[in-house]
Structure formats: C-alpha cells, structure tokens
Design an enzyme around this catalytic site. Sequence first.
Site, PDB file in Angstrom:
ATOM      1  N   ASP A 165      61.085 -23.455  33.322  1.00  0.00           N
ATOM      2  CA  ASP A 165      60.467 -24.165  32.197  1.00  0.00           C
ATOM      3  C   ASP A 165      59.592 -23.204  31.381  1.00  0.00           C
ATOM      4  OD1 ASP A 165      61.611 -26.427  33.409  1.00  0.00           O
ATOM      5  OD2 ASP A 165      59.817 -26.743  34.622  1.00  0.00           O
ATOM      6  N   HIS A 192      58.496 -31.086  37.075  1.00  0.00           N
ATOM      7  CA  HIS A 192      59.633 -30.226  36.794  1.00  0.00           C
ATOM      8  C   HIS A 192      60.870 -31.006  36.375  1.00  0.00           C
ATOM      9  CE1 HIS A 192      62.405 -26.952  36.858  1.00  0.00           C
ATOM     10  NE2 HIS A 192      63.100 -27.494  37.830  1.00  0.00           N
TER      11      HIS A 192
HETATM   12  N1  LIG Z   1      64.034 -25.413  39.982  1.00  0.00           N
HETATM   13  C1  LIG Z   1      64.847 -25.285  38.925  1.00  0.00           C
HETATM   14  O1  LIG Z   1      64.410 -25.019  37.817  1.00  0.00           O
HETATM   15  C2  LIG Z   1      66.324 -25.454  39.078  1.00  0.00           C
HETATM   16  C3  LIG Z   1      67.185 -25.093  38.030  1.00  0.00           C
HETATM   17  C4  LIG Z   1      68.546 -25.230  38.211  1.00  0.00           C
HETATM   18  C5  LIG Z   1      69.038 -25.747  39.400  1.00  0.00           C
HETATM   19  N2  LIG Z   1      68.167 -26.104  40.410  1.00  0.00           N
HETATM   20  C6  LIG Z   1      68.627 -26.628  41.699  1.00  0.00           C
HETATM   21  O2  LIG Z   1      68.956 -25.555  42.565  1.00  0.00           O
HETATM   22  C7  LIG Z   1      69.865 -26.003  43.555  1.00  0.00           C
HETATM   23  C8  LIG Z   1      71.064 -25.066  43.666  1.00  0.00           C
HETATM   24  O3  LIG Z   1      71.821 -25.062  42.474  1.00  0.00           O
HETATM   25  P1  LIG Z   1      73.179 -24.216  42.361  1.00  0.00           P
HETATM   26  O4  LIG Z   1      73.664 -24.374  40.975  1.00  0.00           O
HETATM   27  O5  LIG Z   1      72.987 -22.849  42.921  1.00  0.00           O
HETATM   28  O6  LIG Z   1      74.104 -25.061  43.338  1.00  0.00           O
HETATM   29  P2  LIG Z   1      75.404 -24.595  44.152  1.00  0.00           P
HETATM   30  O7  LIG Z   1      76.049 -25.849  44.597  1.00  0.00           O
HETATM   31  O8  LIG Z   1      76.193 -23.602  43.359  1.00  0.00           O
HETATM   32  O9  LIG Z   1      74.820 -23.800  45.405  1.00  0.00           O
HETATM   33  C9  LIG Z   1      74.165 -24.439  46.454  1.00  0.00           C
HETATM   34  C10 LIG Z   1      74.421 -23.641  47.712  1.00  0.00           C
HETATM   35  O10 LIG Z   1      73.708 -24.271  48.768  1.00  0.00           O
HETATM   36  C11 LIG Z   1      74.516 -24.168  49.913  1.00  0.00           C
HETATM   37  N3  LIG Z   1      74.104 -25.128  50.926  1.00  0.00           N
HETATM   38  C12 LIG Z   1      74.428 -26.435  51.045  1.00  0.00           C
HETATM   39  N4  LIG Z   1      73.867 -26.948  52.146  1.00  0.00           N
HETATM   40  C13 LIG Z   1      73.172 -25.958  52.736  1.00  0.00           C
HETATM   41  C14 LIG Z   1      72.379 -25.870  53.907  1.00  0.00           C
HETATM   42  N5  LIG Z   1      72.194 -26.930  54.692  1.00  0.00           N
HETATM   43  N6  LIG Z   1      71.824 -24.688  54.200  1.00  0.00           N
HETATM   44  C15 LIG Z   1      72.001 -23.619  53.405  1.00  0.00           C
HETATM   45  N7  LIG Z   1      72.743 -23.639  52.292  1.00  0.00           N
HETATM   46  C16 LIG Z   1      73.317 -24.793  51.963  1.00  0.00           C
HETATM   47  C17 LIG Z   1      75.922 -24.386  49.410  1.00  0.00           C
HETATM   48  O11 LIG Z   1      76.878 -23.904  50.356  1.00  0.00           O
HETATM   49  C18 LIG Z   1      75.894 -23.586  48.123  1.00  0.00           C
HETATM   50  O12 LIG Z   1      76.295 -22.251  48.332  1.00  0.00           O
HETATM   51  C19 LIG Z   1      70.254 -27.427  43.111  1.00  0.00           C
HETATM   52  O13 LIG Z   1      69.489 -28.361  43.840  1.00  0.00           O
HETATM   53  C20 LIG Z   1      69.883 -27.447  41.669  1.00  0.00           C
HETATM   54  O14 LIG Z   1      69.637 -28.756  41.217  1.00  0.00           O
HETATM   55  C21 LIG Z   1      66.846 -25.948  40.248  1.00  0.00           C
END
Ligand SMILES: NC(=O)c1ccc[n+]([C@@H]2O[C@H](COP(=O)([O-])OP(=O)(O)OC[C@H]3O[C@@H](n4cnc5c(N)ncnc54)[C@H](O)[C@@H]3O)[C@@H](O)[C@H]2O)c1
Length: 332
Positions: A165, A192
Amino acid sequence: MFSKVAARSFSSSATNAYKVAVLGAGGGIGQPLSLLLKLNHKVTDLALYDIKGAPGVAADVSHVPTNSTVKGYNPDQLKEALTGADVIVIPAGVPRKPGMTRDDLFNTNASIVRDLAKAAAEYAPEAALAIISNPVNSTVPIVAEVFKSKGVYNPKKLFGVTTLDVLRASRFVSEIAGTDPVNEHVSVVGGHSGITIIPLFSQTTHKDLPADKRDALVHRIQFGGDEVVKAKDGAGSATLSMAQAGARFTGALLNGLAGEKDVIECTFVESPLFKDEGVEFFSSKVTLGPEGVKQVHDLGNLSDYEDGLVKTAKETLIQNIKKGTEFVKQNP
Ligand SMILES: NC(=O)c1ccc[n+]([C@@H]2O[C@H](COP(=O)([O-])OP(=O)(O)OC[C@H]3O[C@@H](n4cnc5c(N)ncnc54)[C@H](O)[C@@H]3O)[C@@H](O)[C@H]2O)c1
Ligand SMILES: *[C@@H]1O[C@H](CO)[C@@H](O)[C@H](O)[C@H]1NC(C)=O
Ligand SMILES: *[C@@H]1O[C@H](CO)[C@@H](O)[C@H](O)[C@H]1NC(C)=O
Ligand SMILES: *[C@@H]1O[C@H](CO)[C@@H](O)[C@H](O)[C@H]1NC(C)=O
Ligand SMILES: *[C@@H]1O[C@H](CO)[C@@H](O)[C@H](O)[C@H]1NC(C)=O
C-alpha cells in the site's frame, strides 16, 4: 565480523547474519521474494519452505552469487526450515477454486496460517513474523491467538505486511504530480484492505490536491490490487510488486534487529493507538529495533477527510479482527 553464534552469546543484536524462512516460497509471491532476499546481504541463511516446489526454487535461487546459504524444504521438513530462524515471512495460500464460497476462501488461508503459526510457535517462538497471506486484517490476529494459546506471544514480533500500500501510494501520487516516486514518502495507516487503507497525503507536499483528484488517488491506492487482478485476467493477483514490498519490509526488520537507527515502516501491529476503543491491531508508522517493535507512532495531525476515513476503518477493523480471533477459538 562475529559469527552469529558468537555474537549472540555477547549481545542479542550486534550481528549482521540472519536466518530468514519463507513459508510459501514456491508461490507467485514466494519465488520473486526469495530471489530478492537472496540479494540482501544480511540474510546469510535462506530457508525456503512450501508444500510443493521449494527445493527447485532453492536450487535456482542458490546460483545467485551472494554469500548466503539457500536450502529448500519439503512438507515434512517444516521443523528444520524454522529452527533458528530470526525472521519468518509467510506468503502461503490457496487460490479460489470453482464453487468456493467467500467463507471457504477465508477458512482455507486462515487454516494454513494457523497451522504455520503453530509450527513457528513451537520451533522458532522468538522469530519475528511478517504475515503476507490475506486477509492480513484477520490473519495477523490469527497468529497472535495461536501464539497466545502456546504461551509464547510477543506483540513486538508480529507484523502484517502493508508495504505494498505504501509503494502504491508513492508510485501513484508521483504519476499525478510528475515527481520521482523515490522521493515520495507517504504514510499509509489503518488496515490492509479496501476502505481501511488510509494514505495520509495531508502530511506530504500534496496536501492541497483538489478533492476530486484526492478521492480518485486514495481510491486507486485502496483498490490497486484490482487493477492487477483484472490485467492478469484470472491468472492471479499482485506477485512481483508484492515481492518487492515483502523484501523491503523484511530488509527493514533485519536493519532493526541489527540495531540500525531510525528504521521506520508502516505495518499492521498490535497497537496502543485505539486499543481503548476496541481496535487491537492497527497499521501506522513503527520504528523497528533489536526487539522488533521499538515504537508505534501515533497518526500525527490528520485532515478532516482523513479523520473520517480513520473512523470508518476502526469500525471495520474491529469486525475483521474479531473474525480472526473467533476462527482460532472455534478451530483450534
Ligand atoms: N499483503 C499483501 O499486500 C498481499 C498482496 C498480494 C497477495 N497477498 C496474499 O499473499 C498470499 C500468496 O499469494 P500468491 O499470489 O503468492 O499465491 P500462490 O497461490 O501463487 O502461492 C501460494 C503458495 O503457498 C503454498 N502453500 C499452500 N499451503 C501451504 C502450507 N500449508 N505451507 C506452506 N506453503 C503453502 C502454495 O503451494 C503456493 O506455492 C495470498 O494469501 C495473497 O492473498 C498479500
Ligand atoms: C561468506 O560465507 C562464509 C561461510 O559462511 C564465511 O566464512 C565468510 O566470512 C563470509 N564472507 C563474508 C564477506 O561475509
Ligand atoms: C488466499 O490466498 C490465495 C493465494 O494463494 C489468494 O488468491 C486468495 O485471495 C486468498 N484468500 C483471501 C480470502 O484473501
Ligand atoms: C478484511 O479481509 C477480508 C478478506 O479480504 C474481507 O472479507 C474484509 O471485508 C476485509 N476488511 C474490510 C475491507 O472490511
Ligand atoms: C499539529 O497541529 C498542531 C495544532 O495546529 C500544531 O501545533 C502541531 O505543530 C502540529 N503537529 C505536527 C506534527 O505537524
């Protein structure tokens, strides 16, 4: 330079060697985040964990010529990944699948974060935790609840990563004002997601933006994630900009742990600011130090407009935080 072990036996902070664990390292965020952390010289031990693909990411990233060890861990090696970690970054999640309700979607990530938090509480209870997994407004309270139930909760060591953000605020205002985003420092407070994201332009040189421009700018920052989701057309949400944000925040945490001066980032933490109104977690400027949170800054002077946004955000956040806390109570 002291070795980490030697330095620790004399002082808890005077070191520049840290183990960072990334949980969810195989994902859209996890992969570029791991690469960026490989480039941080304070990271001497990079532990990459995922339920799939972490060893591959580790082998790949390990060829980048910086002086750190990178190791990938399989699902049965979470303990090894976490042991000795100074910082644990969590971008794990499972994307929406057809037929999933809003609640299913919440429960999936909430369960993942809860389980990773349980392991962290057991194997690295003193590590600083940077939570990226959404919804951050609820996943951070979930981690707090798990740590409390294990008797190891330290509010100075738990952070929701809201840095994206902040990046968007500086980038988007620079596009309007024709400035270099590198010189734009905008505090973003509140929560957030959506309307809880509050950039404080009244505290910048852009305090006199006309109301319509200001409203559009604030809205773009609050819902900037939607632009990326739409452009990726079903293939995911922000990953690359988020990796940059996560690497910046982790770098700041490490600078703080190392005792550097005036390390300040906006982040979602257990906060004294509105606790008496029932808002347990809130994002604001935080000075980071050897113990984690060194000082939670108050919001400073706000415009009437910002004051209004903060008021609404507080009401929303109370509900979101409760949702996280209740989730752990009902699904321990
Ligand atoms: N804070 C922020 O500003 C922000 C911004 C964008 C996305 N996000 C969040 O970040 C997270 C990840 O997003 P992404 O696009 O990388 O998703 P993604 O689906 O590409 O990656 C998630 C990963 O987590 C792994 N995973 C699932 N269960 C797991 C476990 N129990 N232990 C370890 N790893 C596990 C999956 O295998 C995958 O590789 C989401 O929750 C998304 O909403 C946050
Ligand atoms: C590089 O890593 C090795 C092995 O961990 C260590 O002995 C050495 O001091 C490191 N060098 C620098 C410049 O940090
Ligand atoms: C859970 O994480 C996935 C990424 O793995 C993300 O697409 C989804 O939006 C997250 N769910 C919620 C409720 O934020
Ligand atoms: C907090 O996050 C969840 C999931 O993204 C969302 O359902 C909730 O509305 C969010 N808070 C806001 C903006 O009210
Ligand atoms: C906030 O406003 C008060 C009263 O207008 C003023 O005295 C003070 O200096 C301001 N503080 C900051 C940090 O700008």
